[in-house]
Design an enzyme around this catalytic site. Sequence first.
Site, PDB file in Angstrom:
ATOM      1  N   CYS A  91       0.974  -1.384   0.127  1.00  0.00           N
ATOM      2  CA  CYS A  91       0.196  -0.018  -0.356  1.00  0.00           C
ATOM      3  C   CYS A  91       0.906   1.307   0.126  1.00  0.00           C
ATOM      4  O   CYS A  91       1.282   1.443   0.875  1.00  0.00           O
ATOM      5  CB  CYS A  91      -1.003   0.267   1.440  1.00  0.00           C
ATOM      6  SG  CYS A  91      -1.819  -1.280   1.351  1.00  0.00           S
ATOM      7  N   CYS A 418      -9.861  -1.232 -15.836  1.00  0.00           N
ATOM      8  CA  CYS A 418      -9.134  -0.928 -14.674  1.00  0.00           C
ATOM      9  C   CYS A 418      -7.700   0.102 -15.034  1.00  0.00           C
ATOM     10  O   CYS A 418      -7.208  -0.173 -14.631  1.00  0.00           O
ATOM     11  CB  CYS A 418      -8.604  -2.390 -14.673  1.00  0.00           C
ATOM     12  SG  CYS A 418      -7.837  -3.495 -15.805  1.00  0.00           S
TER      13      CYS A 418
END
Length: 465
Positions: A91, A418
Site C-alpha cells: 500500500c 481498470c
Amino acid sequence: MSNQEFETHNVKIDKLDKKGSGMGHVWRDAGGSNPRKLKLNVPQTLIGEEAKVTVPNPDRKLARVLPDEIITQHPERVVPPCPHFEKCGGCVWQHWTYEGQLAYKTGEVKSFLEAEGFDSGVVADALGMETPWEYRNKMEFTFGRDGALGLHELGNFRNVIDLDTCLIAGDEMVEAMLEVSEWAREHELSGYDKDKHEGLLRNLMTRQSQKTGELMLAIFSTGTPEENQAAVDDLVSRLTSKFRNLKSLMWMENRDWADMAQSEKTHVLHGRDYINDEMYGYKYRIWFDTFFQTNPLQAEKLVDLAIEMAEVTEEESMIDLFCGVGTFSLPFAARVKALAGIEIVETSIESAKRNAEDNGLDNTYFLAKDARRGMDEILGTWGRPDLLMLDPPRSGAGGKVMRRIGRLGTDRVVYVSCNPESFADDITWLREYGYELERVQPVDLFPHTVHVELVALLRKMDSTL
C-alpha cells in the site's frame, strides 16, 4: 571499507509517477562550470512537499531514495496505520488522506481523457469506500528464505518483509497466513530462493468470500506433499481445527523458474478445489486461478453503474466482451433477451457456462474465442446486438478490437476499465464511427494504491457512419 559516495539534498516534489512515488530534481555542482540535473524518485512523499534525501553514487541521471525527513509536509499527510508501511511495497499511499487519494485519482482520469482530446467535464468524482480497509478477498503472500510469510519489500522484489498483519486483507485471511508462517518455521521448512532456485515453499494464496465466508488456502511448493508428509499432516490438523470456514486446502507443485502462483499438479489436502462466492445476488465457483473481482463491495458498484448506463430492456440483445467467468454477464442476462459472452480463456468460459447454469439463466451463449472473431460469429448468428459491454485487461482492448466494435455499430458501448490511460487511448478509435463519450464514473477498488477503475458510456450519435 566502501568507496561509495553520498550526497544530501533537499528536493521539492512536483509530481507522482505511475507507481505513486514522488518525483523531483536537484541541480548538482559536480565541480565543473555546468551544473548537472539529478532526477529523484522519492517514495512516501506527496506533491508540494520538500524532502531531505541522501543519495548514494549521485553521479547519475536518476536515483530512487527514501526520504530522510519531510521538511515541508502536505496538509493531507497522515500517519500510516500499518506498522510495515515504510518497508512493504503493498500500500503505497497510506500516508495520504483517503479524500486526497480519491481527488487525485479523479484528476488522473480527467488528464488522460484531456490528453486524447475528450471533454473531462463528463467525469464524475471517484466513488470511494466508506471504510477503505480489509477490502481484499484474495492475497498472495511470499515465503522468505527462513519460511516466514510476507510481502515483497518496497523497491526490492527479492526481499520479503515478514508480516504480522495486513490491513487490506480480512482478519481470518491474516490469521491463516500467520498460522501457516508459524507452521513453516516450526518445521524448519525453507523458503524459495529466487536467485539460487532452491528451497521448498514459494507462495501462500488466500481467498475468502465476504458473502459465504468460505476460505481457500493454497500453498505453492517445489516439492510434493508426500515428501513432507509429517509436516503436511500437522498443517491439515492445525488449520482444520482452527478455521471452520476452511473449505479448500491445497498443495500446488510449482517448479517453474517464473515467479508466478501456478500449479503443475494440484493436491487437495482438505475439502474441494474451489470455494463458493456470491456477488450482486449471483453465485460463483472460484478456483485458485479464477479471475474474480478482488474488492467485491466496490465491484458491485461497477455492476450497478454498468446496468444504469446501459439502459437495457428485455427485448434487447448484447455482447459482453472479455467476459471472464461472467461477473457482468449474469446480472445483465437477467435483464436482456439474450447475452453472448466472449473470452479467449477457455477455462473462464467453462466457468461462465457453469455459473449461468447454477443461477438458472438459459439465455446466455458463451464463446471461447478472441474478441474480433467472437464478434464476427455473433454478428453472423444474431445480427447486430443493441449493446456492447467490454471489460478488457489493463493493456486495453487495442485499436483492432476497437475498430471492430465501431464497425459493429451497437447503439451503446459500456466500457469498464481498470486502466484509465489505456481506456482513453482505446476510445479514440470510436470517434470516427460516430460515438461520443457521454459519461465516466471512476470507482476506487484499491484504496491506498495508485489504481482506479471506471465505467463509461459511449453513445452512437451519427447513424450514417
